[in-house]
Design an enzyme around this catalytic site. Structure first.
Site, PDB file in Angstrom:
ATOM      1  CG  HIS A 170      -1.651   1.225   1.444  1.00 28.48           C
ATOM      2  ND1 HIS A 170      -2.601   1.736   0.289  1.00 28.48           N
ATOM      3  CD2 HIS A 170      -1.624   2.430   2.259  1.00 28.48           C
ATOM      4  CE1 HIS A 170      -3.174   2.777   1.006  1.00 28.48           C
ATOM      5  NE2 HIS A 170      -2.506   3.293   2.006  1.00 28.48           N
ATOM      6  CB  CYS A 220      -3.364   2.897  -2.671  1.00 33.36           C
ATOM      7  SG  CYS A 220      -2.373   1.519  -2.953  1.00 33.36           S
TER       8      CYS A 220
END
EC number: 2.3.1.-
Length: 312
Positions: free
Chosen positions: A70, A184
């Site tokens: 992430h 993301c």
């Protein structure tokens, strides 16, 4: 082919719709979120690359071994010495953004899919450093930060749906790309590009990002929700799409999960089928080897595109 070329990238929208009450997040979206502050123009802001394994808070470095990461961005004001984190992720977790719910009272699959930016004060050093990355990538002025903040607001209001998959013809370099992901890492990359456009000078360091690929021949356009699932829709096609999505339903027991994996393998690998929902349109992907792949690819930091930074 013209229709396809128009659909391959995520659409922009004029507003962000209110989420349907049916869509519930297991983990609250952006629980400590706060407005982006206005910095003094002469402030010097440090920009940090942040990266950690997905669901690190729950599984530690487990997904880090698979390079499923992430991405986020950190900021530090040298005038106030305050730190901030900015990231973009799913409102209702990854599964809901990737696959729909099949509700018995509805003919069409029901999607709980939105992604949004989250900004909050503080940087959790241990979260990013222990199993990931926290590294300085640029220094900008307060004025540039404020201009970036205005752009983030516009980007967040118009780019609202999460897309997990990058779909292309093969793993080969230069292969035809059918659909782009919107996740993301793409938000981080867009923000870096905006900062470069404003004049940010990035350091020369290696930066890698997770991408999840599907490999297929040229996709076939099937229609939108109304044309496929409406009163005059194609009932055979509608049933095939729902049958494809059925094994991906949430909250399965261990036995159901293992059976679902076999069904998914049969559909994607044996029968080479995948139904993709993209920009409110359904597409058929004629899958081909290696079918799916998770990569951790280098994407360089951008070059400065504007004026030099005076005083930095």
């Amino acid at each position: 082919m013209c229709l396809f070329l128009q659909q391959r990238r995520g659409r922009r929208f004029s507003f962000r719709p209110e989420p349907d009450p049916y869509c519930q997040a297991k983990y609250t979206f952006c629980p400590t979120g706060s407005p982006i502050p206005v910095m003094k123009d002469d402030d010097v802001i440090e920009v940090f690359r942040l990266q950690a394994p997905v669901w690190e808070f729950k599984y530690g470095d487990l997904l880090g071994h698979l390079k499923i990461m992430h991405d986020a961005i950190g900021f530090r004001s040298t005038l106030t010495e305050k730190n901030y984190t900015m990231e973009w992720y799913e409102l209702f977790q990854l599964g809901n953004c990737t696959f729909p719910h099949l509700r018995p009272e509805m003919n069409a699959p029901f999607w709980c899919n939105q992604g949004a930016a989250c900004f909050f004060e503080g940087i959790d050093d241990s979260h990013w450093k222990e199993n990931g990355t926290l590294v300085l990538v640029a220094t900008i002025s307060g004025d540039m930060f404020n201009k970036m903040a205005k752009w983030v607001k516009q980007d967040n209001e118009t780019g609202i749906y999460y897309e997990t998959w990058t779909v292309q013809a093969s793993p080969e370099k230069g292969a035809e790309k059918w659909f782009e992901s919107y996740d993301c890492s793409k938000f981080v990359l867009r923000t870096y590009e905006k900062l470069a456009e404003l004049g940010a000078d990035f350091k020369k360091i290696e930066t890698n990002y997770t991408r999840i690929f599907l490999y297929s021949g040229e996709p076939t356009y099937l229609g939108n929700e109304t044309s496929v699932f409406g009163p005059t829709g194609n009932k055979t096609l509608a049933l095939a799409i729902k049958r494809f999505y059925y094994p991906f339903k949430p909250h399965l027991s261990t036995k159901e999960f293992l059976l679902s994996l076999l069904q998914i393998f049969d559909a994607v690998v044996i029968h080479r089928e995948f139904y993709l929902f993209y920009n409110f349109e359904y597409w058929f992907l004629p899958m081909k080897s290696p079918f799916i792949k998770i990569t951790y690819e280098e994407i360089p930091l951008p070059n400065r595109k504007n004026r030099t930074l005076s005083g930095l």
